[in-house]
Design a protein around this motif. Structure first.
Motif, mmCIF file in Angstrom:
data_model
loop_
_atom_site.group_PDB
_atom_site.id
_atom_site.type_symbol
_atom_site.label_atom_id
_atom_site.label_comp_id
_atom_site.label_asym_id
_atom_site.label_seq_id
_atom_site.Cartn_x
_atom_site.Cartn_y
_atom_site.Cartn_z
ATOM 1 N N LEU A 158 92.148 52.015 43.369
ATOM 2 C CA LEU A 158 93.037 51.689 42.368
ATOM 3 C C LEU A 158 94.645 51.534 43.166
ATOM 4 N N ILE A 166 95.496 45.511 38.741
ATOM 5 C CA ILE A 166 94.314 45.229 39.602
ATOM 6 C C ILE A 166 93.175 44.424 38.857
ATOM 7 N N LEU A 173 84.621 47.597 41.437
ATOM 8 C CA LEU A 173 85.113 48.746 41.745
ATOM 9 C C LEU A 173 83.944 49.768 42.065
ATOM 10 N N LEU A 188 87.135 55.525 34.718
ATOM 11 C CA LEU A 188 88.093 54.766 34.284
ATOM 12 C C LEU A 188 88.511 55.075 32.938
ATOM 13 N N LEU A 197 96.028 54.921 33.053
ATOM 14 C CA LEU A 197 95.830 53.547 33.062
ATOM 15 C C LEU A 197 95.700 52.719 31.754
ATOM 16 N N ILE A 204 93.005 45.833 35.301
ATOM 17 C CA ILE A 204 93.487 47.420 35.084
ATOM 18 C C ILE A 204 94.896 47.640 35.709
ATOM 19 N N VAL A 206 98.068 50.139 35.977
ATOM 20 C CA VAL A 206 98.086 51.453 36.654
ATOM 21 C C VAL A 206 99.530 51.759 35.706
#
Length: 222
Positions: A158, A166, A173, A188, A197, A204, A206
């Motif tokens: 990540l 992402i 992933l 996740l 997240l 995704i 962060v």
């Protein structure tokens, strides 16, 4: 010779006083493959040295339990470490490669590759420099897969792009961390619950990078 393409993607090859290198450039064939096309497979004879111009190829192996294990990606401007290894050792491919996107590449016949490797100092240095770099990347990836928890592996992936967003699926992933989608999705969701997240379809975000760095370091969080 597609000189404009060489200048755009591999400019270091152009304008050299190197007869053998120029012959290699003349012999290169521009190949294009659609997304999803298999590029090589275990047991396939390696017939060409490949220089990627556009797109992305995924090299992977299949574990005994049928799980896909990502080895590396080949991007524009790269050579393929397995292809180079097979040509140098006169071996067949030990893994498989797929075009993840539409790709284009220069394919250089094996006999031309070997002749230029023997006679051109520039090409020999180019091949081994790229082979060394790509091999180092593969070793680092295998080390990352072999050591650490799923949380740590996932946090590293990540943070690898150094961007807050992402654009990868949970399946993608999972391939990168050497796990399965269900396990990655569970981790996740826990990260999201902790406020680290924000998850959405195929994306995704962060929120707390520091928390992910602490996971990599092995610190207890939350």
């Amino acid at each position: 010779m597609n000189l404009a393409t060489w200048k755009q993607h591999f400019p270091e090859f152009v304008g050299r006083d190197d007869k053998v290198l120029n012959q290699l450039m003349e012999s290169a064939v521009l190949v294009k493959l659609p997304a999803g096309q298999q590029v090589f497979y275990p047991g396939k004879i390696c017939e060409n040295y490949l220089l990627m111009l556009a797109g992305r190829v995924k090299a992977q192996i299949i574990s005994a339990d049928g799980r896909e294990v990502l080895l590396y990606y080949v991007h524009a401007g790269d050579s393929c470490v397995l292809t180079t290894s097979c040509l140098l050792g006169d071996n067949h491919y030990p893994a498989e490669g797929y075009a993840e996107t539409d790709i284009s590449a220069f394919a250089i016949p094996a006999h031309v590759f070997h002749r230029c490797l023997e006679q051109s100092v520039f090409f020999r240095e180019f091949v081994f420099r790229n082979f060394s770099k790509r091999l180092t990347d593969v070793i680092k990836r295998m080390e990352a897969l072999s050591f650490g928890t799923v949380d740590q592996k996932l946090a590293k992936v990540l943070l690898a792009d150094q961007t807050k967003t992402i654009n990868k699926t949970h399946h993608e992933l999972a391939l990168e961390v050497g796990s399965v989608r269900e396990v990655v999705s569970r981790h996740l969701k826990r990260f999201e619950h902790c406020g680290w997240l924000n998850l959405s379809r195929g994306c995704i975000e962060v929120i707390d990078a520091d928390a992910l760095y602490k996971i990599i370091a092995g610190a207890e969080i939350g």
